[in-house]
Each structure stands twice: as C-alpha cells, then as structure tokens.
Design a protein around this motif. Structure first.
Motif, PDB file in Angstrom:
ATOM      1  N   GLN A 153      15.912  19.960 -16.209  1.00 30.72           N
ATOM      2  CA  GLN A 153      16.774  20.948 -15.547  1.00 30.72           C
ATOM      3  C   GLN A 153      16.037  21.649 -14.413  1.00 30.72           C
ATOM      4  O   GLN A 153      16.607  21.921 -13.352  1.00 30.72           O
ATOM      5  N   GLU A 154      14.764  21.926 -14.632  1.00 33.61           N
ATOM      6  CA  GLU A 154      13.969  22.543 -13.566  1.00 33.61           C
ATOM      7  C   GLU A 154      13.766  21.565 -12.403  1.00 33.61           C
ATOM      8  O   GLU A 154      13.802  21.968 -11.233  1.00 33.61           O
ATOM      9  N   ASN A 155      13.568  20.287 -12.721  1.00 34.42           N
ATOM     10  CA  ASN A 155      13.506  19.283 -11.659  1.00 34.42           C
ATOM     11  C   ASN A 155      14.783  19.293 -10.835  1.00 34.42           C
ATOM     12  O   ASN A 155      14.746  19.231  -9.596  1.00 34.42           O
ATOM     13  N   ALA A 156      15.923  19.361 -11.528  1.00 37.42           N
ATOM     14  CA  ALA A 156      17.217  19.380 -10.835  1.00 37.42           C
ATOM     15  C   ALA A 156      17.323  20.599  -9.926  1.00 37.42           C
ATOM     16  O   ALA A 156      17.801  20.506  -8.787  1.00 37.42           O
ATOM     17  N   GLY A 193      16.534   6.366  -4.000  1.00 41.63           N
ATOM     18  CA  GLY A 193      17.703   7.025  -4.562  1.00 41.63           C
ATOM     19  C   GLY A 193      18.805   6.005  -4.747  1.00 41.63           C
ATOM     20  O   GLY A 193      18.561   4.790  -4.683  1.00 41.63           O
ATOM     21  N   THR A 194      20.030   6.479  -4.949  1.00 40.03           N
ATOM     22  CA  THR A 194      21.158   5.576  -5.174  1.00 40.03           C
ATOM     23  C   THR A 194      22.249   5.838  -4.141  1.00 40.03           C
ATOM     24  O   THR A 194      22.760   6.959  -4.052  1.00 40.03           O
ATOM     25  N   PRO A 195      22.630   4.818  -3.364  1.00 40.35           N
ATOM     26  CA  PRO A 195      23.681   4.994  -2.356  1.00 40.35           C
ATOM     27  C   PRO A 195      25.033   5.285  -2.989  1.00 40.35           C
ATOM     28  O   PRO A 195      25.443   4.628  -3.951  1.00 40.35           O
ATOM     29  N   GLY A 196      25.728   6.273  -2.448  1.00 37.34           N
ATOM     30  CA  GLY A 196      27.024   6.643  -2.993  1.00 37.34           C
ATOM     31  C   GLY A 196      28.051   5.546  -2.931  1.00 37.34           C
ATOM     32  O   GLY A 196      28.954   5.474  -3.778  1.00 37.34           O
ATOM     33  N   ASP A 223       0.808  -1.219   0.000  1.00 42.78           N
ATOM     34  CA  ASP A 223       0.000   0.000   0.000  1.00 42.78           C
ATOM     35  C   ASP A 223       0.843   1.272   0.000  1.00 42.78           C
ATOM     36  O   ASP A 223       0.296   2.380  -0.109  1.00 42.78           O
ATOM     37  N   ARG A 224       2.165   1.135   0.111  1.00 41.71           N
ATOM     38  CA  ARG A 224       3.016   2.313   0.161  1.00 41.71           C
ATOM     39  C   ARG A 224       3.241   2.889  -1.240  1.00 41.71           C
ATOM     40  O   ARG A 224       3.437   2.158  -2.217  1.00 41.71           O
ATOM     41  N   SER A 225       3.253   4.199  -1.325  1.00 41.62           N
ATOM     42  CA  SER A 225       3.508   4.900  -2.586  1.00 41.62           C
ATOM     43  C   SER A 225       5.013   5.090  -2.752  1.00 41.62           C
ATOM     44  O   SER A 225       5.672   5.691  -1.898  1.00 41.62           O
ATOM     45  N   ILE A 226       5.567   4.577  -3.842  1.00 43.23           N
ATOM     46  CA  ILE A 226       7.002   4.653  -4.111  1.00 43.23           C
ATOM     47  C   ILE A 226       7.280   5.727  -5.163  1.00 43.23           C
ATOM     48  O   ILE A 226       6.629   5.776  -6.211  1.00 43.23           O
ATOM     49  N   ILE A 227       8.240   6.589  -4.891  1.00 44.45           N
ATOM     50  CA  ILE A 227       8.692   7.591  -5.857  1.00 44.45           C
ATOM     51  C   ILE A 227      10.139   7.278  -6.206  1.00 44.45           C
ATOM     52  O   ILE A 227      11.009   7.267  -5.330  1.00 44.45           O
ATOM     53  N   ARG A 228      10.408   7.027  -7.462  1.00 45.61           N
ATOM     54  CA  ARG A 228      11.732   6.571  -7.887  1.00 45.61           C
ATOM     55  C   ARG A 228      12.571   7.727  -8.429  1.00 45.61           C
ATOM     56  O   ARG A 228      12.306   8.240  -9.510  1.00 45.61           O
ATOM     57  N   LEU A 229      13.581   8.097  -7.666  1.00 48.58           N
ATOM     58  CA  LEU A 229      14.552   9.102  -8.086  1.00 48.58           C
ATOM     59  C   LEU A 229      15.953   8.491  -8.056  1.00 48.58           C
ATOM     60  O   LEU A 229      16.938   9.170  -7.755  1.00 48.58           O
ATOM     61  N   GLY A 230      16.009   7.207  -8.368  1.00 48.39           N
ATOM     62  CA  GLY A 230      17.278   6.483  -8.296  1.00 48.39           C
ATOM     63  C   GLY A 230      17.922   6.321  -9.659  1.00 48.39           C
ATOM     64  O   GLY A 230      18.819   7.054 -10.038  1.00 48.39           O
ATOM     65  N   ILE A 231      17.446   5.378 -10.429  1.00 52.53           N
ATOM     66  CA  ILE A 231      18.043   5.110 -11.734  1.00 52.53           C
ATOM     67  C   ILE A 231      17.737   6.274 -12.681  1.00 52.53           C
ATOM     68  O   ILE A 231      16.669   6.880 -12.630  1.00 52.53           O
ATOM     69  N   GLY A 232      18.695   6.608 -13.536  1.00 56.19           N
ATOM     70  CA  GLY A 232      18.564   7.765 -14.410  1.00 56.19           C
ATOM     71  C   GLY A 232      17.787   7.471 -15.671  1.00 56.19           C
ATOM     72  O   GLY A 232      18.291   7.713 -16.775  1.00 56.19           O
ATOM     73  N   ASP A 233      16.555   6.971 -15.553  1.00 56.18           N
ATOM     74  CA  ASP A 233      15.738   6.691 -16.729  1.00 56.18           C
ATOM     75  C   ASP A 233      14.780   7.853 -16.955  1.00 56.18           C
ATOM     76  O   ASP A 233      14.171   8.364 -16.010  1.00 56.18           O
ATOM     77  N   VAL A 234      14.658   8.277 -18.192  1.00 54.55           N
ATOM     78  CA  VAL A 234      13.801   9.412 -18.507  1.00 54.55           C
ATOM     79  C   VAL A 234      12.337   9.026 -18.352  1.00 54.55           C
ATOM     80  O   VAL A 234      11.973   7.849 -18.408  1.00 54.55           O
ATOM     81  N   THR A 235      11.478  10.018 -18.160  1.00 54.65           N
ATOM     82  CA  THR A 235      10.046   9.778 -17.982  1.00 54.65           C
ATOM     83  C   THR A 235       9.194  10.495 -19.025  1.00 54.65           C
ATOM     84  O   THR A 235       8.014  10.189 -19.160  1.00 54.65           O
ATOM     85  N   THR A 270      18.102  11.675  -8.942  1.00 53.64           N
ATOM     86  CA  THR A 270      18.027  12.020 -10.352  1.00 53.64           C
ATOM     87  C   THR A 270      16.867  12.963 -10.630  1.00 53.64           C
ATOM     88  O   THR A 270      15.813  12.888  -9.987  1.00 53.64           O
ATOM     89  N   ALA A 271      17.070  13.842 -11.606  1.00 50.46           N
ATOM     90  CA  ALA A 271      16.029  14.781 -12.019  1.00 50.46           C
ATOM     91  C   ALA A 271      15.110  14.192 -13.082  1.00 50.46           C
ATOM     92  O   ALA A 271      14.169  14.862 -13.521  1.00 50.46           O
ATOM     93  N   PHE A 272      15.347  12.949 -13.489  1.00 47.86           N
ATOM     94  CA  PHE A 272      14.543  12.328 -14.539  1.00 47.86           C
ATOM     95  C   PHE A 272      13.266  11.749 -13.943  1.00 47.86           C
ATOM     96  O   PHE A 272      13.059  10.524 -13.913  1.00 47.86           O
ATOM     97  N   GLY A 273      12.420  12.620 -13.456  1.00 46.73           N
ATOM     98  CA  GLY A 273      11.179  12.162 -12.856  1.00 46.73           C
ATOM     99  C   GLY A 273      10.033  13.081 -13.213  1.00 46.73           C
ATOM    100  O   GLY A 273      10.203  14.138 -13.831  1.00 46.73           O
ATOM    101  N   ASP A 274       8.842  12.689 -12.812  1.00 43.50           N
ATOM    102  CA  ASP A 274       7.656  13.506 -12.985  1.00 43.50           C
ATOM    103  C   ASP A 274       7.733  14.711 -12.043  1.00 43.50           C
ATOM    104  O   ASP A 274       8.176  14.585 -10.897  1.00 43.50           O
ATOM    105  N   ARG A 275       7.321  15.898 -12.517  1.00 41.91           N
ATOM    106  CA  ARG A 275       7.455  17.126 -11.731  1.00 41.91           C
ATOM    107  C   ARG A 275       6.711  17.035 -10.400  1.00 41.91           C
ATOM    108  O   ARG A 275       7.263  17.348  -9.335  1.00 41.91           O
ATOM    109  N   GLU A 276       5.448  16.627 -10.436  1.00 40.97           N
ATOM    110  CA  GLU A 276       4.663  16.594  -9.203  1.00 40.97           C
ATOM    111  C   GLU A 276       5.187  15.531  -8.233  1.00 40.97           C
ATOM    112  O   GLU A 276       5.207  15.754  -7.020  1.00 40.97           O
ATOM    113  N   LYS A 277       5.643  14.398  -8.770  1.00 42.05           N
ATOM    114  CA  LYS A 277       6.207  13.369  -7.897  1.00 42.05           C
ATOM    115  C   LYS A 277       7.529  13.836  -7.298  1.00 42.05           C
ATOM    116  O   LYS A 277       7.860  13.502  -6.144  1.00 42.05           O
TER     117      LYS A 277
END
Length: 396
Positions: free
Chosen positions: A310-313, A360-363, A32-44, A377-384
């Motif tokens: 870029q704006e996401n970033a 996210g991605t651990p350093g 039931d948890r909502s996941i937001i993925r800002l880890g892998i650099g895949d475009v949306t 990563t900035a490759f995500g949906d703006r609202e998410k």
C-alpha cells in the motif's frame, strides 16, 4: 478432428506473455541495462513465517502413515472453509454457510471456469478496460459479449446498462484501473441483477487493499446479493500465494438458474458437480498454509506485507502526480492507472522501457477503452520502486 473455432477470436498472444517476450528481446539486445518490473502483478515479499511454519508441519504429516492425506475433498478441507467463513464473513457481520465456500487453486481459475455451468446463450456484460480472462474465457465459449465502457468521464466505474445481460463481470477494487465501487454503486448492480434474473460474477481478489469506509470488501455486504452474485477471492495478493496457489469462490444456495425447459436448478449444486468432475482439490499442505493466514500471528504478518505494498502504491501515485501525470487508483488497490503521453500505450511501453528500463502494462491490452492509459503495480521492492519513479520523472 476440428479445433474450437472460437479460439480464432482471441488475440494471438496472452497480454502478459506478449510483454514478457518484448522485455526478453530488449534484455538480450541490452544486457547491461537495469530492468525494473512494475508490470505483472506478482508479489515480491516472501511468505509469512506463520504460513511457512504451517507448511512445514503439514509436510511432516505427509511423511507419517498416521497423518498422511491422499485425495482431499474437491470443495476444500473443512478446517479451511471454517476459517474463511469465520474470519472473512461472520467476523464482518455477513452470515455465510461453510458449504457455500469452494476452495480452489486461483481466482483466475474460478473466474475462467465458472461459466462452465452457464449456458452459452447467455449475454455477457464485461467492463472495458478489463482483466483479459473475463473476455477470453467467454470468447472461447462463443457467448455474445456486450461491453460496459469505463473512462475518465465515469471515473472508470461501470454504469448499469440500458440493455439486458445474463452474466455481468465486476472487479472491485479493479484490475487494471485501481478504482473501487462504493456501496451505493454496488447496490445499483445488485438491484439490476435481481430485476433481470442475471448473475454478478464479483471478483474481489484485492479487497485486502481497501482503505475507504464506503467501499465494500464483499458483494454480500449488499442486501439482495445472495440471490444474484457469486464472489471470487484469492490468497495470491492477500498473503503472497502467487506461486503457492490458493483461492476460493462463494456460491450461495439461493442462486437459482433456469433450465431450457423452464425448470430451475441450484448453481451451488452445479458448481459442486463441476468441481467434483474436473478438479481434484488444492493440496493439503497448501490448505494448511492458507489456514495459518487466519491465525493472530498470520494476520499480523500479512497485514504488514499488505501495508508495504500500500505504501508502494502511495509512492507511485504521488510520484507520478508530481511528475505531471494524471493518475487513478492506488488508494484502495495495488494498481495505479496513469494517462500516458502521446495516447499510444504500446508506444509508451516501448519508450518507457528504452528510456528508463521500467516495465509496465499498456492499457490497450485491457481493451479499447484502455488505450491511452498505462498500468503500474505496487508489488515491487521499495527501493526499486523509488528508483523507477526517479527514472520516470527524469525521462518524462
């Protein structure tokens, strides 16, 4: 038969495969948890309309006997290599021959494969933290690897070493740190490479995100680079081709290597020979799609997509700073490199996932110097993206 013993030197799992498994386990335990993925650099964002239209036209051509294409040239179709040379180089004052351009199915592929034409006795210098492919592909070959530490002390930019290296991997703008090298910093590396008869393997997959005037888009903006550098570029993050696969490498004719017997050989000739043997080329449909990126309409469309990321970033960088985090990157690159509380990046990965549902991605996955840091990563949906920042601010 015997296995390649060098593979035993690799981590058991590729970094992003490991992350995917951990997230899958968490999702299964918390459906039931909502996941937001800002880890892998895949475009949306979807492919640009001009690109889609070009693909449709190319598909229609493949259905007609008069315009059908079979095997294409391993180096890439002339129409795409011409467009690349004109728009990515000549338009910016860089003389570039079209036969120096080799179209491929990804910068990751090229970065991993280019060392096929280089001796395993070569000493390799790699930044730390580092995109894993540079390290793993050379471990697979059994090369000696020296690390170039990148930390907050040097702004996460590699310093020219006091030791000899034959191959040096540079990525600017950088993945994972999001930092970028200035013209003066790159000039030092070009001087080093020419002095040591070394090769710079320059990954500029994120050059489209550069905003600062003193950050070169190409290594070939630096005088002397044609005798010591090969450049890798990609349509993945520039035009959303992560699932479509198209990139290219630039190998100038001036690049000369030495054989064991002291004679010399052209790296351009070797790379062409390698590609003709092990690669059948990028599909015609995909190359027509890549060509459309360079049309006036295509340029307008992809610049809008890049501006979105870029704006996401900017939002991520600003939001994290306001939440009290120390951050790097996010100015010339779609990655933000943040210092994580507690110093254990994998523990922060787990804490972040459990408290906020943000991935996210651990350093530490990028090397020893990456421990204590975390990549978003900035490759995500703006609202998410905004929601993720709100969750992080509340949780930490």
């Amino acid at each position: 038969m015997k296995a390649n013993a060098h593979f035993r030197l690799l981590e058991e799992n590729y970094l992003f495969s490991d992350i995917a498994k951990r997230v899958a386990a968490f999702t299964q335990a918390h459906p039931d948890r909502s996941i937001i993925r800002l880890g892998i650099g895949d475009v949306t964002q979807p492919l640009a309309p001009s690109v889609i239209a070009a693909m449709h036209r190319a598909v229609d051509e493949m259905g007609c006997a008069d315009t059908f294409r079979g095997y294409g040239p391993e180096q890439g179709y002339a129409f795409l290599r011409h467009a690349i040379a004109e728009h990515d180089y000549r338009a910016h004052g860089i003389a570039m021959e079209e036969d120096a351009i080799f179209v491929s199915d990804g910068a990751k592929t090229d970065v991993g494969n280019f060392a096929d034409i280089l001796d395993t006795d070569n000493v390799v210098a790699i930044t730390d933290p580092v995109y894993p492919v540079y390290l793993d592909s050379n471990r697979m070959a059994g090369r000696t690897i020296r690390f170039l530490p990148c930390s907050a002390q040097n702004g996460f930019v590699p310093c020219v070493p006091d030791f000899h290296a034959d191959m040096i991997y540079l990525c600017s703008p950088n993945n994972p740190t999001g930092t970028a090298m200035t013209r003066a910093q790159l000039a030092q590396w070009v001087a080093y490479a020419n002095e040591h008869h070394a090769l710079l393997l320059f990954d500029s997959a994120y050059e489209a995100y550069i905003t600062e005037a003193d950050v070169p888009h190409s290594i070939f903006e630096i005088e002397g680079a044609r005798t010591c550098a090969v450049e890798f570029r990609s349509f993945s993050k520039t035009a959303g081709f992560t699932g479509t696969r198209c990139a290219y490498a630039v190998v100038p004719k001036e690049l000369i290597a030495t054989n064991q017997d002291g004679s010399t050989v052209s790296l351009q000739a070797l790379w062409l020979r390698r590609q003709c043997t092990k690669f059948n080329g990028v599909p015609y449909i995909i190359q027509r799609a890549a060509e459309a990126v360079y049309t006036p309409a295509g340029q307008k469309e992809i610049r809008a997509q890049i501006a979105y990321y870029q704006e996401n970033a900017r939002l991520i960088r600003q939001g994290l700073q306001q939440a009290g985090f120390t951050v790097y990157g996010g100015v010339n690159a779609p990655y933000i490199w943040m210092q994580c509380p507690g110093g254990d990046s994998w523990q922060f990965f787990q804490d972040l996932l459990e408290k906020t549902g943000v991935v996210g991605t651990p350093g530490a996955g990028f090397g020893a110097q990456g421990e204590g840091y975390f990549r978003l990563t900035a490759f995500g949906d703006r609202e998410k993206t905004k929601e993720a920042l709100s969750r992080i601010a509340k949780a930490f």
